[in-house]
Design a protein around this motif. Structure first.
Motif, PDB file in Angstrom:
ATOM      1  N   PRO A   1       2.195  10.266   2.961  1.00  0.00           N
ATOM      2  CA  PRO A   1       1.828  11.258   3.969  1.00  0.00           C
ATOM      3  C   PRO A   1       1.602  10.612   5.343  1.00  0.00           C
ATOM      4  O   PRO A   1       1.107   9.487   5.440  1.00  0.00           O
ATOM      5  N   THR A   2       1.950  11.339   6.373  1.00  0.00           N
ATOM      6  CA  THR A   2       1.832  10.851   7.749  1.00  0.00           C
ATOM      7  C   THR A   2       0.425  10.369   8.064  1.00  0.00           C
ATOM      8  O   THR A   2       0.250   9.405   8.797  1.00  0.00           O
ATOM      9  N   MET A   3      -0.584  11.027   7.502  1.00  0.00           N
ATOM     10  CA  MET A   3      -1.952  10.623   7.815  1.00  0.00           C
ATOM     11  C   MET A   3      -2.199   9.158   7.480  1.00  0.00           C
ATOM     12  O   MET A   3      -2.964   8.492   8.167  1.00  0.00           O
ATOM     13  N   PHE A   4      -1.519   8.633   6.446  1.00  0.00           N
ATOM     14  CA  PHE A   4      -1.662   7.220   6.110  1.00  0.00           C
ATOM     15  C   PHE A   4      -0.818   6.340   7.030  1.00  0.00           C
ATOM     16  O   PHE A   4      -1.184   5.210   7.317  1.00  0.00           O
ATOM     17  N   LYS A   5       0.283   6.864   7.501  1.00  0.00           N
ATOM     18  CA  LYS A   5       1.150   6.095   8.403  1.00  0.00           C
ATOM     19  C   LYS A   5       0.489   5.858   9.757  1.00  0.00           C
ATOM     20  O   LYS A   5       0.826   4.899  10.449  1.00  0.00           O
ATOM     21  N   LEU A   6      -0.441   6.708  10.135  1.00  0.00           N
ATOM     22  CA  LEU A   6      -1.105   6.595  11.429  1.00  0.00           C
ATOM     23  C   LEU A   6      -2.271   5.599  11.428  1.00  0.00           C
ATOM     24  O   LEU A   6      -2.743   5.195  12.485  1.00  0.00           O
ATOM     25  N   ILE A   7      -2.724   5.202  10.246  1.00  0.00           N
ATOM     26  CA  ILE A   7      -3.870   4.293  10.146  1.00  0.00           C
ATOM     27  C   ILE A   7      -3.440   2.884  10.559  1.00  0.00           C
ATOM     28  O   ILE A   7      -2.419   2.376  10.084  1.00  0.00           O
ATOM     29  N   PRO A   8      -4.209   2.228  11.430  1.00  0.00           N
ATOM     30  CA  PRO A   8      -3.859   0.868  11.861  1.00  0.00           C
ATOM     31  C   PRO A   8      -3.852  -0.125  10.699  1.00  0.00           C
ATOM     32  O   PRO A   8      -4.563   0.059   9.701  1.00  0.00           O
ATOM     33  N   ASP A   9      -3.053  -1.165  10.850  1.00  0.00           N
ATOM     34  CA  ASP A   9      -2.940  -2.195   9.819  1.00  0.00           C
ATOM     35  C   ASP A   9      -4.298  -2.750   9.392  1.00  0.00           C
ATOM     36  O   ASP A   9      -4.529  -2.965   8.212  1.00  0.00           O
TER      37      ASP A   9
ATOM     38  N   ILE B   1       0.845  -1.198   0.000  1.00  0.00           N
ATOM     39  CA  ILE B   1       0.000   0.000   0.000  1.00  0.00           C
ATOM     40  C   ILE B   1       0.876   1.242   0.000  1.00  0.00           C
ATOM     41  O   ILE B   1       0.640   2.190  -0.757  1.00  0.00           O
ATOM     42  N   TYR B   2       1.893   1.243   0.842  1.00  0.00           N
ATOM     43  CA  TYR B   2       2.823   2.384   0.883  1.00  0.00           C
ATOM     44  C   TYR B   2       3.495   2.592  -0.473  1.00  0.00           C
ATOM     45  O   TYR B   2       3.672   3.724  -0.912  1.00  0.00           O
ATOM     46  N   ASP B   3       3.882   1.498  -1.140  1.00  0.00           N
ATOM     47  CA  ASP B   3       4.497   1.613  -2.470  1.00  0.00           C
ATOM     48  C   ASP B   3       3.535   2.283  -3.446  1.00  0.00           C
ATOM     49  O   ASP B   3       3.927   3.146  -4.236  1.00  0.00           O
ATOM     50  N   GLU B   4       2.261   1.895  -3.374  1.00  0.00           N
ATOM     51  CA  GLU B   4       1.253   2.478  -4.263  1.00  0.00           C
ATOM     52  C   GLU B   4       1.040   3.964  -3.954  1.00  0.00           C
ATOM     53  O   GLU B   4       0.955   4.796  -4.857  1.00  0.00           O
ATOM     54  N   ILE B   5       0.983   4.295  -2.665  1.00  0.00           N
ATOM     55  CA  ILE B   5       0.810   5.692  -2.260  1.00  0.00           C
ATOM     56  C   ILE B   5       2.015   6.523  -2.709  1.00  0.00           C
ATOM     57  O   ILE B   5       1.866   7.613  -3.264  1.00  0.00           O
ATOM     58  N   GLU B   6       3.208   5.980  -2.479  1.00  0.00           N
ATOM     59  CA  GLU B   6       4.423   6.710  -2.846  1.00  0.00           C
ATOM     60  C   GLU B   6       4.525   6.896  -4.358  1.00  0.00           C
ATOM     61  O   GLU B   6       4.940   7.954  -4.829  1.00  0.00           O
ATOM     62  N   GLN B   7       4.115   5.898  -5.109  1.00  0.00           N
ATOM     63  CA  GLN B   7       4.128   6.021  -6.567  1.00  0.00           C
ATOM     64  C   GLN B   7       3.180   7.146  -7.009  1.00  0.00           C
ATOM     65  O   GLN B   7       3.493   7.908  -7.920  1.00  0.00           O
TER      66      GLN B   7
END
Length: 130
Positions: free
Chosen positions: A18-26, A6-12
């Protein structure tokens, strides 16, 4: 979907996560990311610029500076002008003001809807004459 994927897709898409996505639980990250893409990124019945202007209007009324910044920048990214941004915010201000007024004055809802329906019928009849 794993967090890394998911992070790879967001970063692409954004060049960063963004931090807001990093705070979301697995357990809800995939759901939130898919919903974000569906509502914020993908084409829909309302074009992206107008969706973001709506988002800006809502953010202005809810007074969320994060949402205000996000939706203003996304609206500009999708071609909104400064005049369109101002008009969206002004429309939100007027709507919130009228809402406060008619609710505070406790207008009869049935009478209100009857009057609005009548006004719309009148406007339609004027357009049919053109």
């Amino acid at each position: 979907m794993k967090r890394k994927k998911i992070y790879d897709e967001i970063e692409q898409m954004f060049g960063l996560v963004p931090t807001m996505f990093k705070l979301i639980p697995d357990n809800t990250l995939e759901l939130e990311w898919n919903l974000f893409k569906k509502l914020q990124i993908e084409d829909g019945a309302i074009n992206a610029k107008n969706r973001e202007l709506i988002g800006l209007s809502i953010a202005a009324v809810t007074k969320c500076r994060y949402c205000t910044y996000f939706h203003a920048e996304m609206a500009k990214l999708n071609g909104a002008t400064e005049q369109e941004l101002e008009e969206a915010v002004h429309f939100a201000k007027a709507t919130a003001g009228w809402s406060a007024y008619v609710n505070g004055m406790q207008l009869d809802y049935n009478e209100f809807t009857k009057e609005i329906d009548s006004a719309c019928d009148h406007v339609r009849s004027l357009h049919l004459q053109d």
